[in-house]
Motif scaffolding. Structure first.
Motif, PDB file in Angstrom:
ATOM      1  N   THR A   1      98.187  12.637  36.783  1.00 28.25           N
ATOM      2  CA  THR A   1      97.948  11.374  37.675  1.00 28.25           C
ATOM      3  C   THR A   1      98.662  10.021  37.053  1.00 28.25           C
ATOM      4  O   THR A   1      99.074   9.668  38.063  1.00 28.25           O
TER       5      THR A   1
ATOM      6  N   ASP B   1      97.005  15.721  44.252  1.00 25.51           N
ATOM      7  CA  ASP B   1      96.480  15.810  42.985  1.00 25.51           C
ATOM      8  C   ASP B   1      95.473  17.125  42.802  1.00 25.51           C
ATOM      9  O   ASP B   1      94.468  17.325  43.446  1.00 25.51           O
ATOM     10  N   GLU B   2      95.497  17.818  41.779  1.00 28.32           N
ATOM     11  CA  GLU B   2      94.579  18.857  41.502  1.00 28.32           C
ATOM     12  C   GLU B   2      94.329  19.990  42.758  1.00 28.32           C
ATOM     13  O   GLU B   2      93.504  20.312  42.959  1.00 28.32           O
TER      14      GLU B   2
HETATM   15 MG   LIG Z   1      94.415  13.888  37.110  1.00 29.18          MG
END
Ligand SMILES: [Mg+2]
Ligand SMILES: Nc1ncnc2c1ncn2[C@@H]1O[C@H](COP(=O)(O)OP(=O)(O)O)[C@@H](O)[C@H]1O
Length: 377
Positions: free
Chosen positions: A41, A150-151
């Motif tokens: 991130t 993200d993710e």
């Molecule tokens: Mg992250």
């Protein structure tokens, strides 16, 4: 030589290389894979977004892990927010100036302003809304968009995850001239489910790359800073590397460790680590993490940390010592999936391991049916 500059240059080079890969195959999102807390991130925010912006991209970020219940809505929300910032004039004057004067007030001396310009409402259906938002953003911005999700393995856990991927795939295809995407993932298992489930549109869709862990470019400035604070004292680079590997290449943890060593003036990095992991602060953090799990899940976690096959007869026997446990294979499976979902356990190769190697060491010293666990539901 200016180390920090070298460090930034290297990060930018990585970001540049990802943009190059995207340009070569715009329909295929890049998926950067690495365990948690390695710096994905941070990289998106600190390196990739600025480099992409310098190359003329408008960047849009959404965290799918935080918005597991409605991932496509979360993506749309992120797009709408960016669209809003493009549409809102920077000042009230700007807003008034954009609104055409429609009539002159008869009674007053002033003029009345017309309605705010209102475009057609966006479609309600999330997949159509995604498409419409990308179209509007690209038109308003008049440049390329970089969607950073993200993710993404969070999509493997939601019932409509495959539909979300289908919608993403469709929009990345139809809007390939203006839209690129970068995904991150931190669960091998979750990504594998997404990528390989037969018939899933993710199959042969994303390009998966291993996101590299940090190295000397991160460690050297830490060591330099230590020497600045403690003139004449130095941290050994080989020791730093060994300990960084031991903590699973987690930069925030390593920085905390060196900070703690600095406050005590210790230069032995291994000693620093053992003091750090046995500190009251660390113990209470781990205690809290453990207490967030049921007694049975705690037992299964300790078994995994001790290297016992979780479904073995021996593990079941040991788990039976937890009051009220009545262990079964099914219960152990449920515990494993609870612990994975919480991010405490993770799949590694053929087996399951504790995600944080330091926590694993702490757990391995505990007993499966710990007295401390007794009586907890
Ligand atoms: Mg992250
Ligand atoms: N390149 C870096 N330099 C310094 N600190 C970093 C770097 N990358 C990550 N960190 C630190 O590590 C922490 C965890 O990184 P994060 O990006 O949240 O990991 P991930 O997204 O992989 O779980 C961040 O809060 C940040 O402080």
């Amino acid at each position: 030589m200016n180390r920090m500059k070298t460090f930034d240059d290297i990060e930018s080079a990585l970001a540049q290389s990802y943009l190059g890969l995207l340009a070569a195959q715009p329909r295929r999102p890049l998926t950067l894979f690495a365990p948690r807390r390695i710096g994905k991130t941070f990289f998106l925010d600190h390196d990739l977004a600025p480099v992409a912006q310098q190359s003329g991209f408008l960047t849009i970020y959404a965290d799918l892990w935080l918005n597991k219940s409605a991932p496509l809505e979360a993506i749309n929300h992120a797009l709408e927010e960016v669209l809003d910032t493009l549409q809102v004039p920077s000042s009230a004057v700007g807003r008034a100036a954009k609104t055409p004067v429609t009539k002159v007030s008869i009674l007053g001396s002033g003029i009345e302003l017309g309605e705010e310009p209102s475009p057609r409402p966006l479609p309600d259906k999330p997949a159509l809304r995604l498409d419409a938002l990308v179209t509007r953003l690209a038109a308003k911005y008049q440049g390329k968009l970089l969607l950073m999700l993200d993710e993404v393995q969070a999509l493997a856990d939601v019932p409509d995850g495959v539909d979300v991927i289908a919608a993403l795939r469709a929009v990345l295809y139809t809007k390939r001239k203006v839209l690129h995407a970068v995904f991150t993932g931190s669960s091998q298992e979750g990504l594998a489910v997404l990528m390989t489930s037969v018939g899933s549109p993710m199959y042969q869709f994303a390009q998966i790359l291993t996101f590299p862990s940090l190295g000397d470019d991160f460690l050297q400035p830490l060591a330099n800073h230590f020497s600045k604070v403690h003139p004449g004292k130095q941290l050994d680079r080989a020791e730093l590397r060994a300990v960084f590997m031991k903590v699973g290449f987690k930069p925030a943890l390593m920085r905390d460790l060196v900070k703690a060593m600095s406050s005590e003036g210790i230069t032995d990095v291994h000693l620093g680590l053992s003091r750090y992991v046995s500190s009251d602060a660390q113990m209470s953090l781990w205690g809290a993490l453990l207490n967030g799990c049921s007694a049975f899940d705690q037992g299964v976690l300790v078994a995994v940390a001790q290297g016992l096959p979780p479904l073995s007869a021996q593990t079941l026997r040991e788990l039976a010592a937890i009051p009220g446990a009545n262990p079964t294979i099914g219960k152990v499976r449920t515990a494993l999936s609870n612990l994975k979902r919480a991010g405490i356990l993770t799949k590694a190769g053929a087996g399951t391991v504790v995600d944080d190697p330091l926590f694993a060491e702490y757990l391995a010293k505990r007993r499966i049916a710990s007295r401390a666990n007794a009586g907890k539901p």
